[in-house]
Enzyme design. Structure first.
Site: not given
Length: 381
Positions: A109, A132, A158, A254, A278
């Protein structure tokens, strides 16, 4: 409770609860608002029944799949999750090693506690970088270039987190990064000294993907401020289309949940989409990914790889998702609780149990390969 006593998701969760301070356990376990969607994610599988076939000759089972060009030895991968160093001092290192052992994909991540570079050295298997979309477009390009330079195969953006969900468990304990615990939260840390010993006797907490861009030290930038100040809520399809072109490789969104968005993902050239709410941590009341899977597969499944995550706790859950047309299934809490409970050994035990459950389930279903799982094997209540 010992690792050998863990035989399913609930066992791992119970062991993690025994070992983690309350605020950290609840950070993993909690979800948004009333946590309706969190519960619904797993309950959705209970409304679906498997219809097995017999006498099919199932001595040899092949559970391998190919997702976004990546060959996986099993149809389950470890979804990217943030802050793993908080759960166990091995963090993403444990997950990378376990995923490599079982020949599956794992993710790092943007809020990961091990660098992309180190994770790549640990495992040569398929690696996802989950990131992100920031207000700073230059930062977005720099993060993609960094991933490309070290050989990350799949970029995963995401798209359901332009702002943080209302996670009330964290508010009750004062959980934040950096720590800003209230009295109740501090007392819960005090009764778990083993976690504190491991945390403070190993390397310091850091977020290597953001070190050059965000100063997390001294409380200058908290995780909550990161979401509210650095992420760009104006992100739109044109922005993402540009990123897909810049990456020029497997690109996945995602957090897609609607047919309309799935079709747009196809139009801009994405290789895959992950149906995900999520883990119930964003929009409470959102539909479960499994409940939404069939109509999205019907709409775009012949043009893009459809993956799902959320609520997966058993091999039979995976078989149901694959029967509906998912190419693979992501897990989060399923490996995070074992990580918290026992580090790499915990993650490996969880993946081994999932592998065994899928293999056993395929034999009992009369299927020797994933391709033989179809909707003919399912009935809904």
């Amino acid at each position: 409770m010992r690792l050998r006593d863990c035989h399913n998701f609930s066992d791992f969760r119970r062991m993690a609860r025994q070992r983690l301070p309350g605020p950290i356990f609840n950070y993993i376990d909690g979800a948004a608002d009333d946590e309706v969607t969190y519960r619904r994610n797993t309950e959705s599988f209970e409304r679906c029944d498997l219809v097995p076939n017999v006498l099919r000759g199932v001595s040899e089972i092949d559970m391998s799949v190919t997702v976004m060009g990546q060959k996986l030895a099993m149809p389950v991968y470890c979804s990217p999750t943030a802050l793993q160093r908080l759960f166990h001092h091995q963090g993403e290192r444990a997950v990378a090693k376990a995923a490599a052992k079982y020949g599956t994909m794992f993710g790092v991540s943007s809020l990961g506690t091990v660098s992309l570079e180190e994770a790549r050295k640990i495992s040569s298997g398929p690696q996802v970088y989950q990131f992100y979309f920031h207000r700073d477009r230059g930062l977005n390009r720099a993060m993609m270039q960094r991933a490309r330079d070290i050989g990350v195969e799949v970029m995963m953006l995401t798209v359901d987190s332009i702002t943080g969900g209302n996670r009330e468990r964290d508010k009750r304990t004062g959980f934040a990064i950096p720590f800003k615990l209230n009295l109740a939260g501090m007392l819960q840390f005090a009764v778990k000294p083993a976690w504190a010993f491991n945390y403070f006797t190993h390397e310091g907490f850091k977020l290597p993907q953001l070190d050059e861009h965000v100063d997390m030290g001294g409380g200058t930038m908290s995780i909550s401020r990161y979401f509210t100040e650095m992420l760009d809520p104006s992100m739109n399809w044109d922005d993402v289309a540009e990123m897909v072109r810049l990456w020029s490789g497997p690109f996945c969104l995602k957090g897609v949940m609607s047919v309309e968005d799935a079709r747009r993902a196809v139009e801009i050239g994405c290789s895959g989409i992950v149906l995900s709410n999520h883990g119930g941590r964003q929009l409470d009341g959102s539909r479960a990914a499994f409940d939404q899977l069939a109509e999205i597969v019907d709409a775009v499944g012949d043009r893009i790889d459809v993956i799902m995550d959320g609520g997966v706790q058993r091999g039979t859950h995976v078989l149901k998702a694959l029967s509906l047309g998912a190419k693979a299934v992501g897990v989060g809490r399923y490996y995070l609780f074992p990580l918290a409970a026992a580090g790499q050994a915990g993650v490996e035990r969880a993946l081994e149990q999932m592998r065994v459950e899928i293999e056993r389930g395929m034999k009992l279903m009369g299927c020797t390969s994933i391709e033989q799982l179809t909707r003919e094997n399912l009935r809904f209540r």
